[in-house]
Scaffold this motif. Structure first.
Motif, PDB file in Angstrom:
ATOM      1  N   THR A  38     -38.903  57.704  58.460  1.00 32.71           N
ATOM      2  CA  THR A  38     -38.504  56.970  56.891  1.00 32.71           C
ATOM      3  C   THR A  38     -38.498  58.761  56.420  1.00 32.71           C
ATOM      4  O   THR A  38     -37.247  58.309  55.002  1.00 32.71           O
ATOM      5  CB  THR A  38     -40.017  57.023  55.961  1.00 32.71           C
ATOM      6  OG1 THR A  38     -40.182  55.293  57.126  1.00 32.71           O
ATOM      7  CG2 THR A  38     -39.757  56.672  54.767  1.00 32.71           C
ATOM      8  N   GLY A  39     -39.051  59.676  56.688  1.00 30.37           N
ATOM      9  CA  GLY A  39     -38.500  61.033  56.486  1.00 30.37           C
ATOM     10  C   GLY A  39     -37.029  61.471  57.016  1.00 30.37           C
ATOM     11  O   GLY A  39     -36.476  62.533  55.852  1.00 30.37           O
ATOM     12  N   LEU A  40     -36.823  60.656  57.771  1.00 37.12           N
ATOM     13  CA  LEU A  40     -35.499  61.675  58.505  1.00 37.12           C
ATOM     14  C   LEU A  40     -34.791  60.641  57.882  1.00 37.12           C
ATOM     15  O   LEU A  40     -33.289  61.215  56.878  1.00 37.12           O
ATOM     16  CB  LEU A  40     -35.645  61.471  59.901  1.00 37.12           C
ATOM     17  CG  LEU A  40     -36.121  62.696  60.705  1.00 37.12           C
ATOM     18  CD1 LEU A  40     -36.544  62.219  62.126  1.00 37.12           C
ATOM     19  CD2 LEU A  40     -35.795  64.026  60.880  1.00 37.12           C
ATOM     20  N   THR A  41     -34.984  59.089  57.491  1.00 37.98           N
ATOM     21  CA  THR A  41     -33.624  58.441  56.846  1.00 37.98           C
ATOM     22  C   THR A  41     -33.302  58.882  55.748  1.00 37.98           C
ATOM     23  O   THR A  41     -32.147  59.396  55.041  1.00 37.98           O
ATOM     24  CB  THR A  41     -34.159  57.324  56.967  1.00 37.98           C
ATOM     25  OG1 THR A  41     -34.650  56.999  58.455  1.00 37.98           O
ATOM     26  CG2 THR A  41     -32.636  55.855  55.995  1.00 37.98           C
ATOM     27  N   ALA A  42     -34.802  59.443  55.128  1.00 38.05           N
ATOM     28  CA  ALA A  42     -34.535  59.993  53.376  1.00 38.05           C
ATOM     29  C   ALA A  42     -33.152  60.981  53.167  1.00 38.05           C
ATOM     30  O   ALA A  42     -32.420  61.187  52.721  1.00 38.05           O
ATOM     31  CB  ALA A  42     -35.640  60.535  52.624  1.00 38.05           C
ATOM     32  N   SER A  43     -33.751  62.333  54.589  1.00 42.65           N
ATOM     33  CA  SER A  43     -32.731  63.146  54.492  1.00 42.65           C
ATOM     34  C   SER A  43     -31.837  63.171  55.223  1.00 42.65           C
ATOM     35  O   SER A  43     -30.297  64.004  54.354  1.00 42.65           O
ATOM     36  CB  SER A  43     -33.205  63.942  55.442  1.00 42.65           C
ATOM     37  OG  SER A  43     -34.888  64.271  55.571  1.00 42.65           O
ATOM     38  N   VAL A  44     -31.309  62.129  55.802  1.00 40.70           N
ATOM     39  CA  VAL A  44     -29.883  61.705  55.860  1.00 40.70           C
ATOM     40  C   VAL A  44     -29.047  60.981  55.045  1.00 40.70           C
ATOM     41  O   VAL A  44     -28.167  61.803  54.523  1.00 40.70           O
ATOM     42  CB  VAL A  44     -30.126  60.840  57.331  1.00 40.70           C
ATOM     43  CG1 VAL A  44     -28.750  60.072  57.527  1.00 40.70           C
ATOM     44  CG2 VAL A  44     -30.554  61.277  58.059  1.00 40.70           C
ATOM     45  N   ALA A  45     -29.561  60.715  54.034  1.00 40.69           N
ATOM     46  CA  ALA A  45     -28.856  59.235  53.143  1.00 40.69           C
ATOM     47  C   ALA A  45     -28.724  60.823  51.941  1.00 40.69           C
ATOM     48  O   ALA A  45     -27.416  60.578  51.994  1.00 40.69           O
ATOM     49  CB  ALA A  45     -29.909  58.495  51.911  1.00 40.69           C
ATOM     50  N   ALA A  46     -28.952  61.748  51.745  1.00 37.86           N
ATOM     51  CA  ALA A  46     -28.850  62.410  50.552  1.00 37.86           C
ATOM     52  C   ALA A  46     -28.167  63.789  51.340  1.00 37.86           C
ATOM     53  O   ALA A  46     -27.229  64.564  50.310  1.00 37.86           O
ATOM     54  CB  ALA A  46     -30.400  63.533  50.891  1.00 37.86           C
ATOM     55  N   ASN A  47     -27.839  63.999  52.868  1.00 41.20           N
ATOM     56  CA  ASN A  47     -27.186  65.049  53.293  1.00 41.20           C
ATOM     57  C   ASN A  47     -25.842  64.179  52.792  1.00 41.20           C
ATOM     58  O   ASN A  47     -24.899  64.513  53.197  1.00 41.20           O
ATOM     59  CB  ASN A  47     -27.285  64.860  54.388  1.00 41.20           C
ATOM     60  CG  ASN A  47     -28.328  65.866  54.508  1.00 41.20           C
ATOM     61  OD1 ASN A  47     -28.774  66.574  53.861  1.00 41.20           O
ATOM     62  ND2 ASN A  47     -29.418  66.389  55.737  1.00 41.20           N
TER      63      ASN A  47
END
Length: 79
Positions: A38-47
């Motif tokens: 979930t954290g990685l998915t949020a980071s990818v979306a922000a990036n």
């Protein structure tokens, strides 16, 4: 049979506790992986948003400076 009943019940109790502990450990690990994903998915979306914003800024700068540039076509090439 009566002499071994307590021993059998104790064995079943220990087997159940062992399975239960193993299941708890597995579920804890799954929860950890889920949180990480979930954290990685949020980071990818922000990036992705940052990259799109930077691309828009770069396009505006290139247009302002009148840099000749044709964007490559998007998608797959058909040959």
């Amino acid at each position: 049979m009566a002499a071994t009943t307590d021993i059998r019940l104790d064995r079943v109790k220990h087997e159940y506790q062992g399975v239960s502990k193993t299941q708890d450990a597995l579920m804890d690990r799954i929860d950890t992986y889920e949180a990480a994903l979930t954290g990685l998915t949020a980071s990818v979306a922000a990036n992705r948003e940052d990259i799109q914003e930077n691309s828009r800024k770069l396009d505006a700068i290139m247009e302002h400076l009148q840099v000749p540039y044709e964007k490559p076509p998007m998608g797959f090439k058909t040959e």
